[in-house]
Design an enzyme around this catalytic site. Structure first.
Site, short mmCIF file in Angstrom:
data_model
loop_
_atom_site.label_atom_id
_atom_site.label_comp_id
_atom_site.label_asym_id
_atom_site.label_seq_id
_atom_site.Cartn_x
_atom_site.Cartn_y
_atom_site.Cartn_z
NE ARG A 127 -3.25 -10.18 -3.31
CZ ARG A 127 -3.32 -9.89 -2.34
NH1 ARG A 127 -2.03 -9.94 -1.05
NH2 ARG A 127 -3.80 -8.07 -1.57
CE LYS A 186 -4.32 -3.70 3.22
NZ LYS A 186 -3.77 -4.54 1.64
N PRO A 242 -10.03 -2.69 1.46
CG PRO A 242 -11.47 -1.98 2.87
CD PRO A 242 -10.66 -3.51 2.29
CD GLU A 243 -5.01 -0.76 -2.23
OE1 GLU A 243 -4.16 -0.17 -2.27
OE2 GLU A 243 -5.86 -1.88 -3.26
#
Ligand SMILES: [Zn+2]
Length: 272
Positions: free
Chosen positions: A261, A55, A5-6
């Site tokens: 990433r 976050k 989740p951002e």
């Protein structure tokens, strides 16, 4: 694997939990047991406010105690109106208020903080585009002195808090910036533009509950194309679109690891 989740998700949760429980004295427990001692500390206290920072989510209770939650990859909240369901699975945290219940499963962190611990958390986080107290100039001082790729710097939570993979990939596409561009080459104007765009996109994310990053002329309707089918839901330029044509120039979207990433970019649009 679903994306982590951002920040927009956490800000939505903070607003939702404030709406459901602020001013009440919810019953707090840990059916799974792993948060039992923490839950006992705040059980029956008034929930004063909630806070999102990047976050991270905080539930502030009277008596200077805060529950700190980081969802990580697998954490998930659910809530609803009574009747309260029997706990199914590993419910780390359960809250029962006057008109709603809430459950949390699988978070990376769920713990009680005192004010000093909460401040230490804020101090180690960078500028959150969704917070009015954000300091983008402070973030730029870190960016401007770094040789690391701008993509990695955007994902560094101690520089920009709340920006995750989707926003990092998309905001660089929209800026026409090569993701490998060293931070020190971005420049003050480039940074201001990136920050403003990121903030606007993330605010839209909070409002809509999903990440849409395409300009009006690139929506499915405008381009007469089928809507995107993806678990994260929104219309995007490059994120998880490897091998597909760039919505702007038709070049195949590229993918490659960068700083560990998943990076996606258009080799033609992002030369700058
Ligand atoms: Zn392109």
């Amino acid at each position: 694997m679903p994306p982590v989740p951002e920040g927009h998700t956490i800000h939505r949760l903070a607003a939702r939990h404030r709406e459901l429980f602020a001013g009440q004295r919810p019953a707090v427990s840990s059916p799974q047991g792993r948060f039992a001692s923490g839950a006992a500390l705040v059980d029956g206290r008034t929930l004063v406010d909630t806070e999102a920072y990047g976050k991270h989510l905080l539930h502030h209770y009277e008596g200077d105690l805060s529950v700190h939650v980081h969802l990580g990859l697998y954490g998930k909240f659910s809530d609803g109106e009574p009747p309260v369901p029997a706990p199914v699975g590993q419910v780390r945290l359960r809250m029962i208020g006057e008109r709603h219940w809430l459950e949390l499963r699988g978070p990376t962190a769920c713990e009680v903080f005192d004010p000093l611990q909460a401040q230490r958390l804020r101090d180690r986080l960078g500028a959150d585009p969704l917070r009015d107290d954000a300091d983008p100039a402070g973030a730029f001082r870190r960016v401007a002195t770094s040789t690391k790729p701008i993509f990695a710097l955007l994902l560094d939570q101690s520089i920009v808090a709340g920006c995750g993979l989707i926003y990092a990939n998309e905001v660089l596409f929209r800026a026409g910036l090569a993701p490998t561009l060293p931070g020190r080459s971005v420049g003050a104007e480039g940074w201001e533009a990136l920050w403003a765009d990121l903030r606007a996109l993330m605010k839209e994310g909070v409002a809509g509950g999903r990440i849409d990053t395409v300009h009006t002329e690139h929506t499915p309707e405008a381009m007469r194309r089928a809507p995107r089918v993806d678990r994260h839901g929104g219309e995007v330029y490059v994120y998880r679109r490897p091998g597909q044509p760039c919505l702007v120039c038709g070049t195949e979207v590229a993918r490659g690891p960068l700083a560990g990433r998943n990076l996606y970019w258009c080799p033609a649009c992002q030369r700058g």
